[in-house]
Motif scaffolding. Structure first.
Motif, PDB file in Angstrom:
ATOM      1  N   VAL A  93       0.827  -1.205   0.000  1.00  0.00           N
ATOM      2  CA  VAL A  93       0.000   0.000   0.000  1.00  0.00           C
ATOM      3  C   VAL A  93       0.866   1.261   0.000  1.00  0.00           C
ATOM      4  N   LEU A  94       1.921   1.257   0.789  1.00  0.00           N
ATOM      5  CA  LEU A  94       2.775   2.447   0.881  1.00  0.00           C
ATOM      6  C   LEU A  94       3.496   2.741  -0.438  1.00  0.00           C
ATOM      7  N   ARG A  95       3.773   1.723  -1.220  1.00  0.00           N
ATOM      8  CA  ARG A  95       4.421   1.941  -2.524  1.00  0.00           C
ATOM      9  C   ARG A  95       3.511   2.702  -3.481  1.00  0.00           C
ATOM     10  N   GLN A  96       2.224   2.682  -3.231  1.00  0.00           N
ATOM     11  CA  GLN A  96       1.257   3.329  -4.118  1.00  0.00           C
ATOM     12  C   GLN A  96       0.990   4.788  -3.755  1.00  0.00           C
ATOM     13  N   ILE A  97       1.625   5.294  -2.710  1.00  0.00           N
ATOM     14  CA  ILE A  97       1.421   6.685  -2.288  1.00  0.00           C
ATOM     15  C   ILE A  97       2.004   7.607  -3.364  1.00  0.00           C
ATOM     16  N   PRO A  98       1.237   8.587  -3.809  1.00  0.00           N
ATOM     17  CA  PRO A  98       1.679   9.445  -4.918  1.00  0.00           C
ATOM     18  C   PRO A  98       2.631  10.580  -4.499  1.00  0.00           C
ATOM     19  N   MET A  99       3.648  10.256  -3.710  1.00  0.00           N
ATOM     20  CA  MET A  99       4.651  11.250  -3.322  1.00  0.00           C
ATOM     21  C   MET A  99       5.894  10.520  -2.846  1.00  0.00           C
ATOM     22  N   THR A 100       6.998  11.262  -2.746  1.00  0.00           N
ATOM     23  CA  THR A 100       8.229  10.630  -2.284  1.00  0.00           C
ATOM     24  C   THR A 100       8.094  10.240  -0.820  1.00  0.00           C
ATOM     25  N   SER A 101       8.879   9.260  -0.408  1.00  0.00           N
ATOM     26  CA  SER A 101       8.795   8.820   0.987  1.00  0.00           C
ATOM     27  C   SER A 101       9.217   9.941   1.930  1.00  0.00           C
ATOM     28  N   HIS A 102      10.195  10.748   1.533  1.00  0.00           N
ATOM     29  CA  HIS A 102      10.628  11.863   2.389  1.00  0.00           C
ATOM     30  C   HIS A 102       9.485  12.858   2.586  1.00  0.00           C
ATOM     31  N   HIS A 103       8.816  13.210   1.498  1.00  0.00           N
ATOM     32  CA  HIS A 103       7.706  14.165   1.576  1.00  0.00           C
ATOM     33  C   HIS A 103       6.561  13.582   2.410  1.00  0.00           C
ATOM     34  N   PHE A 104       6.251  12.314   2.181  1.00  0.00           N
ATOM     35  CA  PHE A 104       5.197  11.652   2.951  1.00  0.00           C
ATOM     36  C   PHE A 104       5.537  11.636   4.439  1.00  0.00           C
ATOM     37  N   ASN A 105       6.773  11.257   4.769  1.00  0.00           N
ATOM     38  CA  ASN A 105       7.193  11.225   6.176  1.00  0.00           C
ATOM     39  C   ASN A 105       7.053  12.599   6.816  1.00  0.00           C
ATOM     40  N   GLN A 106       7.463  13.647   6.106  1.00  0.00           N
ATOM     41  CA  GLN A 106       7.393  15.009   6.652  1.00  0.00           C
ATOM     42  C   GLN A 106       5.942  15.439   6.861  1.00  0.00           C
ATOM     43  N   LEU A 107       5.083  15.199   5.884  1.00  0.00           N
ATOM     44  CA  LEU A 107       3.663  15.562   6.020  1.00  0.00           C
ATOM     45  C   LEU A 107       3.006  14.812   7.168  1.00  0.00           C
ATOM     46  N   PHE A 108       3.277  13.517   7.262  1.00  0.00           N
ATOM     47  CA  PHE A 108       2.686  12.721   8.335  1.00  0.00           C
ATOM     48  C   PHE A 108       3.148  13.241   9.688  1.00  0.00           C
ATOM     49  N   LYS A 109       4.427  13.536   9.798  1.00  0.00           N
ATOM     50  CA  LYS A 109       4.968  14.047  11.058  1.00  0.00           C
ATOM     51  C   LYS A 109       4.360  15.408  11.395  1.00  0.00           C
ATOM     52  N   ASP A 110       4.180  16.257  10.394  1.00  0.00           N
ATOM     53  CA  ASP A 110       3.557  17.563  10.629  1.00  0.00           C
ATOM     54  C   ASP A 110       2.132  17.417  11.145  1.00  0.00           C
TER      55      ASP A 110
END
Length: 181
Positions: free
Chosen positions: A100-117
């Motif tokens: 499921v995580l491979r299908q996220i439409p953004m880079t892992s770094h960007h996703f990690n930052q948004l989730f943390k925010d």
């Protein structure tokens, strides 16, 4: 607040003034929040408003970048909330989670930052906590072995389970079970 203070807030793109005043740009007919990252207009082309309704009534259009008509504009909020639900649902299934995580439409770094925010922790830490919560609950209510509980909670090895459990709960899983019977 005078016009010079408002101008300084616009120059700094100061988010602290969002919701206090809005500014319109005469040359474009658009109005923005003070925090808008669009190109800074000339000082002579700015008019200030006390509400978005006042700007709209004066004939100004909403900025598509900062969306001053919305209470809080966060285009990623719904996506991150949806992904959090996916993490909740698949936290104990590492293979499905990776898929499921491979299908996220953004880079892992960007996703990690948004989730943390949004949630104050990385997705990895969030999933680890969900797994530990499930394991702790199972230790209290199930007679399964610690190994079976670790695997059911999504841990790949007993050693990583023990290390994580001890770090968070301060005792081994077996001791936790003894204390909560």
């Amino acid at each position: 607040m005078n016009a010079e203070e408002k101008w300084q807030a616009v120059c700094r793109c100061d988010v602290n003034y969002d919701g206090i005043f809005w500014y319109g740009v005469k040359s474009t007919g658009i109005f923005c929040n003070p925090s808008c990252k669009s190109r800074r207009p000339k000082k002579d082309n700015i008019v200030y408003f006390d509400s978005p309704r006042e700007a709209i009534d004066a004939g100004y259009r909403v900025c598509k970048r900062c969306r001053p008509d919305l209470q809080s504009y966060d285009p990623n909020r719904l996506l991150i909330r949806h992904i959090k639900e996916i993490l909740d649902h698949n936290a104990c299934n590492p293979q499905k989670l990776q898929e499921v995580l491979r299908q996220i439409p953004m880079t892992s770094h960007h996703f990690n930052q948004l989730f943390k925010d949004h949630y104050g922790q990385t997705p990895h830490a969030y999933v680890l906590n969900r797994r530990l919560e499930k394991a702790a609950s199972m230790l209290k209510t199930s007679s399964q072995s610690v190994l079976d509980i670790a695997m059911a909670a999504g841990f790949g090895s007993i050693s990583s389970f023990y290390a994580s459990f001890r770090r968070v709960y301060g005792v081994s899983p077996a001791r936790y079970r003894e204390l909560n019977l």
